[in-house]
Motif scaffolding. Sequence first.
Motif, short mmCIF file in Angstrom:
data_model
loop_
_atom_site.label_atom_id
_atom_site.label_comp_id
_atom_site.label_asym_id
_atom_site.label_seq_id
_atom_site.Cartn_x
_atom_site.Cartn_y
_atom_site.Cartn_z
N THR A 37 -18.06 16.85 -58.49
CA THR A 37 -18.36 16.27 -56.93
C THR A 37 -17.24 17.26 -56.24
O THR A 37 -16.60 17.89 -56.79
CB THR A 37 -18.19 14.91 -56.83
OG1 THR A 37 -18.18 14.39 -55.67
CG2 THR A 37 -16.83 14.22 -57.36
N THR A 38 -17.28 16.58 -55.09
CA THR A 38 -15.91 17.51 -54.18
C THR A 38 -15.35 16.55 -53.37
O THR A 38 -15.93 15.17 -53.14
CB THR A 38 -16.63 18.42 -53.03
OG1 THR A 38 -17.44 17.70 -52.15
CG2 THR A 38 -17.49 19.56 -53.80
N VAL A 39 -14.00 16.77 -53.33
CA VAL A 39 -13.35 15.80 -51.98
C VAL A 39 -13.34 16.81 -50.79
O VAL A 39 -13.05 18.07 -50.90
CB VAL A 39 -11.91 15.51 -52.36
CG1 VAL A 39 -11.32 14.87 -51.31
CG2 VAL A 39 -12.02 14.80 -53.70
N SER A 40 -14.07 16.37 -49.73
CA SER A 40 -14.40 17.04 -48.59
C SER A 40 -13.50 16.78 -47.47
O SER A 40 -12.80 15.80 -47.56
CB SER A 40 -15.70 17.24 -48.33
OG SER A 40 -16.11 15.95 -47.65
N SER A 41 -13.48 17.87 -46.39
CA SER A 41 -12.70 17.20 -45.28
C SER A 41 -13.32 15.94 -44.80
O SER A 41 -12.75 14.99 -43.99
CB SER A 41 -12.73 18.16 -44.26
OG SER A 41 -14.01 18.68 -43.62
N GLY A 42 -14.67 15.72 -44.95
CA GLY A 42 -15.37 14.58 -44.37
C GLY A 42 -14.73 13.23 -45.20
O GLY A 42 -14.43 12.15 -44.73
N LEU A 73 -16.26 7.16 -52.13
CA LEU A 73 -16.33 8.17 -51.33
C LEU A 73 -17.17 9.27 -52.02
O LEU A 73 -17.82 9.05 -53.12
CB LEU A 73 -15.27 8.88 -50.77
CG LEU A 73 -14.23 7.95 -49.86
CD1 LEU A 73 -12.68 8.32 -49.77
CD2 LEU A 73 -14.79 8.04 -48.60
N GLY A 74 -17.38 10.61 -51.15
CA GLY A 74 -17.97 11.62 -52.00
C GLY A 74 -19.37 11.80 -51.35
O GLY A 74 -20.34 10.87 -51.54
N THR A 75 -19.74 12.77 -50.70
CA THR A 75 -21.02 13.40 -50.14
C THR A 75 -21.96 14.30 -51.07
O THR A 75 -23.01 14.69 -50.33
CB THR A 75 -20.82 13.66 -48.57
OG1 THR A 75 -20.04 14.91 -48.65
CG2 THR A 75 -20.02 12.62 -47.87
N GLU A 76 -21.37 14.94 -51.98
CA GLU A 76 -22.12 15.54 -52.67
C GLU A 76 -21.71 15.79 -54.15
O GLU A 76 -20.83 15.61 -54.65
CB GLU A 76 -21.81 17.19 -52.01
CG GLU A 76 -20.42 17.61 -51.83
CD GLU A 76 -20.40 18.79 -51.33
OE1 GLU A 76 -21.26 19.54 -51.18
OE2 GLU A 76 -19.21 19.13 -50.92
N LEU A 77 -22.73 16.00 -55.04
CA LEU A 77 -22.49 15.99 -56.31
C LEU A 77 -23.63 17.04 -56.95
O LEU A 77 -24.51 17.48 -56.50
CB LEU A 77 -23.07 14.63 -57.21
CG LEU A 77 -24.40 14.03 -56.72
CD1 LEU A 77 -25.58 14.55 -57.81
CD2 LEU A 77 -24.38 12.57 -56.67
N ALA A 78 -23.36 17.21 -58.34
CA ALA A 78 -23.99 18.15 -59.29
C ALA A 78 -24.17 17.36 -60.57
O ALA A 78 -22.85 16.67 -60.88
CB ALA A 78 -23.76 19.50 -59.52
N GLY A 79 -25.23 17.16 -61.26
CA GLY A 79 -25.35 16.49 -62.52
C GLY A 79 -26.48 16.55 -63.40
O GLY A 79 -27.25 17.42 -63.10
N VAL A 80 -26.85 15.70 -64.41
CA VAL A 80 -27.92 15.66 -64.99
C VAL A 80 -28.54 14.56 -64.97
O VAL A 80 -28.10 13.54 -64.85
CB VAL A 80 -27.63 16.04 -66.61
CG1 VAL A 80 -28.72 16.00 -67.42
CG2 VAL A 80 -26.75 17.10 -66.71
N GLY A 102 -24.72 12.26 -47.98
CA GLY A 102 -24.31 12.11 -46.55
C GLY A 102 -23.33 11.05 -46.32
O GLY A 102 -22.46 10.74 -47.08
N ALA A 103 -23.65 10.24 -45.13
CA ALA A 103 -22.54 9.23 -44.71
C ALA A 103 -22.80 8.11 -45.59
O ALA A 103 -22.05 7.17 -45.76
CB ALA A 103 -22.94 8.80 -43.41
N SER A 104 -23.89 7.98 -46.41
CA SER A 104 -23.87 6.86 -47.29
C SER A 104 -22.99 6.96 -48.67
O SER A 104 -22.57 6.11 -49.17
CB SER A 104 -25.44 6.51 -48.03
OG SER A 104 -25.72 7.59 -48.71
N PHE A 137 -22.10 20.42 -48.41
CA PHE A 137 -21.12 19.97 -47.31
C PHE A 137 -20.77 21.12 -46.45
O PHE A 137 -21.29 21.01 -45.11
CB PHE A 137 -19.91 19.37 -47.61
CG PHE A 137 -19.18 18.96 -46.53
CD1 PHE A 137 -19.30 17.60 -46.17
CD2 PHE A 137 -18.13 19.61 -46.15
CE1 PHE A 137 -18.23 17.29 -45.06
CE2 PHE A 137 -17.05 19.23 -44.84
CZ PHE A 137 -17.38 17.97 -44.45
N GLY A 138 -20.31 22.18 -46.86
CA GLY A 138 -20.13 23.21 -45.82
C GLY A 138 -21.47 24.02 -45.81
O GLY A 138 -21.71 24.57 -44.50
N GLY A 139 -22.12 24.27 -46.63
CA GLY A 139 -23.55 24.88 -46.52
C GLY A 139 -24.46 24.47 -45.48
O GLY A 139 -24.99 25.07 -44.64
#
Length: 322
Positions: A37-42, A73-80, A102-104, A137-139
């Motif tokens: 996952t990422t920690v974003s500016s959001g 927190l966390g608005t994006e992920l990758a996984g299985v 997103g915001a959820s 997030f950025g894309g």
Amino acid sequence: MRAAVYERYGPPDVVELKELDKPVPKDDEVLIRVRATTVSSGDWRIRSLTIPRGFGLISRLIFGVSKPKQPILGTELAGVIESVGKAVTRFKPGDEVFASTGASMGCHAEYKCMPEGGVLVLKPTRLSLDEAAAISFGGTTALEFLRRAKTQRGDKVLINGASGSVGTAAVQLAKHFGAHVTGVCSGTNREFVLSIGADAVIDYTQEDFAKNGETYDIILDTAGTAPFARCKGSLKKGGRLLVVLGDLAALLQAPWVGLTTDKKVIAGPVTERVEDLRYLAKLAEAGEFKPVIDRRFPFEQIADAHRLVDSGHKKGNVVVTL
Ligand SMILES: NC(=O)c1ccc[n+]([C@@H]2O[C@H](COP(=O)([O-])OP(=O)(O)OC[C@H]3O[C@@H](n4cnc5c(N)ncnc54)[C@H](OP(=O)(O)O)[C@@H]3O)[C@@H](O)[C@H]2O)c1
């Protein structure tokens, strides 16, 4: 399952790993074992309630008045995909996916349930799970703004804040649309921003792009330092200012600029769309878009990932691996 939980607004130390119940997918949902996952500016903004001027009250109403409504927190992920509900037809256990919530939010956890019709697509085979986690997030932000500006071949585009998450995506996507791209960043990031495709770089500590006499079809501002008043002289006739980061006044000013000048201001929040994730995945598969990763942190060090993001000077994205 372990999740990174924050129960009050504040600095990175408010984030702690806790043991929570593993979620169970509903009939139309998939259960994802999150691998990155990422920690974003959001995440930084919502965790610390550092909100652009004028949006404070609405942010508290959305995210929780006195404490966070959504403690993960966390608005994006990758996984299985680990398991699927009985009505799910598009995904099966074992599929590698990436997603935007997103915001959820809720991606800073070992497991996440999402509806199969959510903003969720198969991972491009060319990218690792870490890279795929950093697409959305950025894309999606850069893509939506560049599309709203009708970016086309031959446009001269300036990206203010070209080395961050939105900026690195915007440089690559503007090049994909055939634009001539000038990136604005600090001198230490000059070679890096050229390496991801920018045609020219302006070091904001040495030169003011708004005073060098150059003009652009599009200025995309991710740093919040290029309001219309500063950069109107750097926009060509018909030029568009894309306010990725701006306060309420900038948002309210947008229609007025369109009515009273030969230029346009485009501002406001972006919406996550599954078609945009598919589009970015296709570009990534073709080797035309690659999310930039500054650093990876193990899940146990997620507070340190927040500290790096809080600096406001990360390069691209900060990934957390689980
Ligand atoms: N409208 C929306 O829906 C939306 C969506 C996503 C994000 N955002 C907002 O967009 C902003 C940027 O997000 P991000 O994730 O890309 O942030 P980020 O990764 O932290 O990047 C910010 C960039 O700004 C640059 N910068 C700092 N001071 C600057 C200056 N004076 N002039 C030019 N560049 C400067 C930094 O480059 P150096 O390190 O080289 O200084 C850094 O690369 C955030 O505030 C976020 O809240 C809005």
